[in-house]
Design a protein around this motif. Sequence first.
Motif, PDB file in Angstrom:
ATOM      1  N   LYS A  22       0.885  -1.148  -0.009  1.00 63.30           N
ATOM      2  CA  LYS A  22       0.045   0.029  -0.049  1.00 63.30           C
ATOM      3  C   LYS A  22       0.923   1.215  -0.045  1.00 63.30           C
ATOM      4  N   ARG A  24       0.867   4.022  -1.598  1.00 67.71           N
ATOM      5  CA  ARG A  24      -0.077   5.594  -1.635  1.00 67.71           C
ATOM      6  C   ARG A  24      -0.847   5.619  -0.187  1.00 67.71           C
ATOM      7  N   GLY A  25      -1.024   4.549   0.444  1.00 66.78           N
ATOM      8  CA  GLY A  25      -1.792   4.663   1.827  1.00 66.78           C
ATOM      9  C   GLY A  25      -0.900   4.972   2.935  1.00 66.78           C
ATOM     10  N   SER A  26       0.423   4.792   2.596  1.00 68.54           N
ATOM     11  CA  SER A  26       1.285   4.769   3.969  1.00 68.54           C
ATOM     12  C   SER A  26       1.760   6.191   3.991  1.00 68.54           C
ATOM     13  N   THR A  27       2.253   6.414   5.409  1.00 69.68           N
ATOM     14  CA  THR A  27       3.115   7.590   5.808  1.00 69.68           C
ATOM     15  C   THR A  27       4.210   7.242   6.524  1.00 69.68           C
ATOM     16  N   SER A 120      -4.797   7.979   6.762  1.00 69.91           N
ATOM     17  CA  SER A 120      -3.729   6.954   6.371  1.00 69.91           C
ATOM     18  C   SER A 120      -4.126   5.743   6.656  1.00 69.91           C
ATOM     19  N   GLN A 121      -3.594   4.945   5.700  1.00 66.32           N
ATOM     20  CA  GLN A 121      -3.840   3.586   6.004  1.00 66.32           C
ATOM     21  C   GLN A 121      -2.744   2.865   6.726  1.00 66.32           C
TER      22      GLN A 121
END
Length: 155
Positions: A22, A24-27, A120-121
């Motif tokens: 993921k 795009r969903g990770s920070t 955020s994922q």
Amino acid sequence: MVKLCSQAEVVAPDYPAQLRLKPRGSTFVVLGAGLTADGKIPPVLESRLRTALRAHRDFPGAPIIFSGGVPRAGVAEAGAMKRWLVGAGVPSGLITKEARSTSTVQNADFSTDILRSRGSQGAVIVTSFDHLRRGMINFRTVNKRAFPASGIAAY
């Protein structure tokens, strides 16, 4: 259970599976390490920043949170970290400063608030090898499994 799972993980400078699955969903959440008395970045923090820069280059769209609020010479950790990474070419629009925390637990607490508000994922914690397991445990405990928290060990 959170501590048991974290103890079973391998702490490494490799990217965690979460980030590859993921991106795009990770920070990225880069944890502070205290500045020198004159407000400069010490070697331990610079290694975290170099690791964050490498991760940014490999995953250029992922947002970054700098977490650390202990000021030295009028400079908070998060501000010094942001200046370093922007100076290395990371767009400032990807970076958020969390400059209130004074401990790893507060890093997790205050950064989790930011992560939740943005939907955020997952959090990918960037910190030193000997600090990473504790950071992951703190993030997982604070966020109550609302999203995954993995990490990259700086070297």
